[in-house]
Design a protein around this motif. Structure first.
Motif, PDB file in Angstrom:
ATOM      1  N   THR A  49       0.598  -1.207  -0.091  1.00 28.21           N
ATOM      2  CA  THR A  49      -0.096   0.049   0.047  1.00 28.21           C
ATOM      3  C   THR A  49       0.878   1.352   0.009  1.00 28.21           C
ATOM      4  O   THR A  49       1.849   1.227   0.511  1.00 28.21           O
ATOM      5  CB  THR A  49      -0.985   0.056   1.378  1.00 28.21           C
ATOM      6  OG1 THR A  49      -1.690  -1.294   1.333  1.00 28.21           O
ATOM      7  CG2 THR A  49      -1.783   1.338   1.114  1.00 28.21           C
ATOM      8  N   ALA A  50       0.139   2.327  -0.689  1.00 25.38           N
ATOM      9  CA  ALA A  50       1.035   3.524  -0.591  1.00 25.38           C
ATOM     10  C   ALA A  50      -0.038   4.590  -0.143  1.00 25.38           C
ATOM     11  O   ALA A  50      -1.132   4.361  -0.700  1.00 25.38           O
ATOM     12  CB  ALA A  50       1.646   3.841  -2.078  1.00 25.38           C
ATOM     13  N   VAL A  51       0.500   5.760   0.175  1.00 24.24           N
ATOM     14  CA  VAL A  51      -0.455   6.679   0.524  1.00 24.24           C
ATOM     15  C   VAL A  51      -0.031   8.207   0.194  1.00 24.24           C
ATOM     16  O   VAL A  51       1.123   8.185   0.284  1.00 24.24           O
ATOM     17  CB  VAL A  51      -0.836   6.842   2.008  1.00 24.24           C
ATOM     18  CG1 VAL A  51       0.524   6.911   2.771  1.00 24.24           C
ATOM     19  CG2 VAL A  51      -1.805   7.817   2.532  1.00 24.24           C
ATOM     20  N   THR A  52      -1.090   8.925  -0.413  1.00 28.10           N
ATOM     21  CA  THR A  52      -0.428  10.767  -0.482  1.00 28.10           C
ATOM     22  C   THR A  52      -1.561  11.197  -0.233  1.00 28.10           C
ATOM     23  O   THR A  52      -2.739  10.750   0.485  1.00 28.10           O
ATOM     24  CB  THR A  52      -0.089  10.645  -2.161  1.00 28.10           C
ATOM     25  OG1 THR A  52       0.470  12.011  -2.074  1.00 28.10           O
ATOM     26  CG2 THR A  52      -1.247  10.393  -2.865  1.00 28.10           C
ATOM     27  N   PHE A  53      -1.734  12.674  -0.097  1.00 26.12           N
ATOM     28  CA  PHE A  53      -2.824  13.415   0.411  1.00 26.12           C
ATOM     29  C   PHE A  53      -3.239  14.451  -0.896  1.00 26.12           C
ATOM     30  O   PHE A  53      -2.287  14.982  -1.397  1.00 26.12           O
ATOM     31  CB  PHE A  53      -2.245  14.222   1.680  1.00 26.12           C
ATOM     32  CG  PHE A  53      -1.938  13.098   2.825  1.00 26.12           C
ATOM     33  CD1 PHE A  53      -2.793  13.113   3.820  1.00 26.12           C
ATOM     34  CD2 PHE A  53      -0.692  12.432   2.737  1.00 26.12           C
ATOM     35  CE1 PHE A  53      -2.584  12.063   4.599  1.00 26.12           C
ATOM     36  CE2 PHE A  53      -0.456  11.737   3.956  1.00 26.12           C
ATOM     37  CZ  PHE A  53      -1.460  11.459   4.763  1.00 26.12           C
ATOM     38  N   LEU A  54      -4.404  14.541  -0.842  1.00 23.80           N
ATOM     39  CA  LEU A  54      -4.841  15.766  -1.632  1.00 23.80           C
ATOM     40  C   LEU A  54      -4.558  17.215  -0.870  1.00 23.80           C
ATOM     41  O   LEU A  54      -4.227  17.232   0.183  1.00 23.80           O
ATOM     42  CB  LEU A  54      -6.264  15.826  -1.565  1.00 23.80           C
ATOM     43  CG  LEU A  54      -6.992  14.377  -2.329  1.00 23.80           C
ATOM     44  CD1 LEU A  54      -8.418  14.178  -2.337  1.00 23.80           C
ATOM     45  CD2 LEU A  54      -6.567  14.165  -3.750  1.00 23.80           C
ATOM     46  N   ALA A  55      -4.914  18.248  -1.507  1.00 22.55           N
ATOM     47  CA  ALA A  55      -4.457  19.672  -0.948  1.00 22.55           C
ATOM     48  C   ALA A  55      -5.192  19.919   0.366  1.00 22.55           C
ATOM     49  O   ALA A  55      -4.697  20.415   1.191  1.00 22.55           O
ATOM     50  CB  ALA A  55      -4.964  20.582  -2.031  1.00 22.55           C
ATOM     51  N   ASP A  56      -6.243  19.346   0.676  1.00 25.18           N
ATOM     52  CA  ASP A  56      -7.180  19.729   1.938  1.00 25.18           C
ATOM     53  C   ASP A  56      -6.637  18.536   2.932  1.00 25.18           C
ATOM     54  O   ASP A  56      -7.086  18.815   4.069  1.00 25.18           O
ATOM     55  CB  ASP A  56      -8.478  19.651   1.663  1.00 25.18           C
ATOM     56  CG  ASP A  56      -9.170  18.170   1.374  1.00 25.18           C
ATOM     57  OD1 ASP A  56      -8.422  17.138   1.309  1.00 25.18           O
ATOM     58  OD2 ASP A  56     -10.421  17.999   1.239  1.00 25.18           O
ATOM     59  N   GLY A  57      -5.759  17.689   2.573  1.00 25.71           N
ATOM     60  CA  GLY A  57      -5.381  16.858   3.805  1.00 25.71           C
ATOM     61  C   GLY A  57      -5.896  15.565   3.575  1.00 25.71           C
ATOM     62  O   GLY A  57      -5.889  14.540   4.498  1.00 25.71           O
ATOM     63  N   SER A  58      -6.964  15.171   2.616  1.00 26.64           N
ATOM     64  CA  SER A  58      -7.630  14.029   2.634  1.00 26.64           C
ATOM     65  C   SER A  58      -6.883  12.916   2.056  1.00 26.64           C
ATOM     66  O   SER A  58      -6.041  13.107   1.112  1.00 26.64           O
ATOM     67  CB  SER A  58      -8.773  14.015   1.690  1.00 26.64           C
ATOM     68  OG  SER A  58      -9.765  15.123   2.104  1.00 26.64           O
ATOM     69  N   PRO A  59      -6.778  11.838   2.684  1.00 28.76           N
ATOM     70  CA  PRO A  59      -5.783  10.527   2.194  1.00 28.76           C
ATOM     71  C   PRO A  59      -6.264  10.107   0.951  1.00 28.76           C
ATOM     72  O   PRO A  59      -7.527   9.850   0.821  1.00 28.76           O
ATOM     73  CB  PRO A  59      -5.663   9.673   3.282  1.00 28.76           C
ATOM     74  CG  PRO A  59      -6.187  10.473   4.527  1.00 28.76           C
ATOM     75  CD  PRO A  59      -7.198  11.492   3.925  1.00 28.76           C
ATOM     76  N   VAL A  60      -5.266   9.858   0.192  1.00 30.38           N
ATOM     77  CA  VAL A  60      -5.622   8.859  -1.035  1.00 30.38           C
ATOM     78  C   VAL A  60      -4.633   7.498  -0.720  1.00 30.38           C
ATOM     79  O   VAL A  60      -3.387   7.538  -0.930  1.00 30.38           O
ATOM     80  CB  VAL A  60      -5.267   9.538  -2.434  1.00 30.38           C
ATOM     81  CG1 VAL A  60      -5.582   8.513  -3.619  1.00 30.38           C
ATOM     82  CG2 VAL A  60      -5.988  10.940  -2.474  1.00 30.38           C
ATOM     83  N   TYR A  61      -5.315   6.347  -1.116  1.00 31.75           N
ATOM     84  CA  TYR A  61      -4.586   5.174  -0.724  1.00 31.75           C
ATOM     85  C   TYR A  61      -4.481   4.388  -1.976  1.00 31.75           C
ATOM     86  O   TYR A  61      -5.462   4.244  -2.586  1.00 31.75           O
ATOM     87  CB  TYR A  61      -5.275   4.036   0.536  1.00 31.75           C
ATOM     88  CG  TYR A  61      -5.361   4.997   1.738  1.00 31.75           C
ATOM     89  CD1 TYR A  61      -4.153   4.849   2.481  1.00 31.75           C
ATOM     90  CD2 TYR A  61      -6.392   5.567   2.064  1.00 31.75           C
ATOM     91  CE1 TYR A  61      -4.179   5.343   3.947  1.00 31.75           C
ATOM     92  CE2 TYR A  61      -6.442   6.300   3.104  1.00 31.75           C
ATOM     93  CZ  TYR A  61      -5.342   5.888   4.119  1.00 31.75           C
ATOM     94  OH  TYR A  61      -5.177   6.686   5.407  1.00 31.75           O
TER      95      TYR A  61
END
Length: 146
Positions: free
Chosen positions: A115-127
């Protein structure tokens, strides 16, 4: 070079995020606990390191660092106890205290080794995770509904 962590045998898993002001934040595991190190400036001449969650993480589990609209760190990490996603929503820029949230009802839970994770501009995680195919899961808010 500034040292953020020296203790434990599980310092091999870490994540780096850069705040909107250019100041880095690092999250890593040490002795089974989640730690956050926030640099005092963009050159990381000084570092404040705090323990955010004790004995919930392992060196093999993915980790990610994002920021909310106040530039407070958001840390995504996995618990080897239940293989679920967790979020630490820092209450200040140095993450001296944080609200800990276990993200339930996620299809990414149980896929912690791929699994990897990054974040949208508002701080919402994307997995992004693999389970008989590659999938992406986007939270609709920085708390993932929690």
């Amino acid at each position: 070079v500034t040292t953020a962590g020296t203790k434990g045998n599980d310092l091999t898993t870490a994540a780096l995020g850069i705040g909107s002001d250019g100041t880095p934040a690092l999250a890593f595991y040490s002795d089974g606990s989640l730690l956050v190190a926030r640099c005092g400036d963009a050159t990381c001449a000084s570092v404040t390191t705090v323990r955010v969650d004790e004995a919930t993480a392992g060196w093999w589990t993915p980790i990610g660092v994002g920021f909310d609209e106040r530039d407070f760190p958001i840390i995504s990490y996995w618990s080897p106890d239940n293989r679920h996603k967790n979020l630490a929503l820092c209450n200040d820029v140095a993450c001296e205290s944080a609200e800990l949230i276990e993200v339930e009802g996620s299809d990414a839970n149980g896929a912690d080794d791929q699994t990897a994770v990054t974040f949208l501009a508002d701080g919402s995680p994307v997995y992004v995770y693999h389970r008989n195919g590659l999938f992406a899961e986007v939270c609709t808010d920085p708390r993932c509904g929690g």
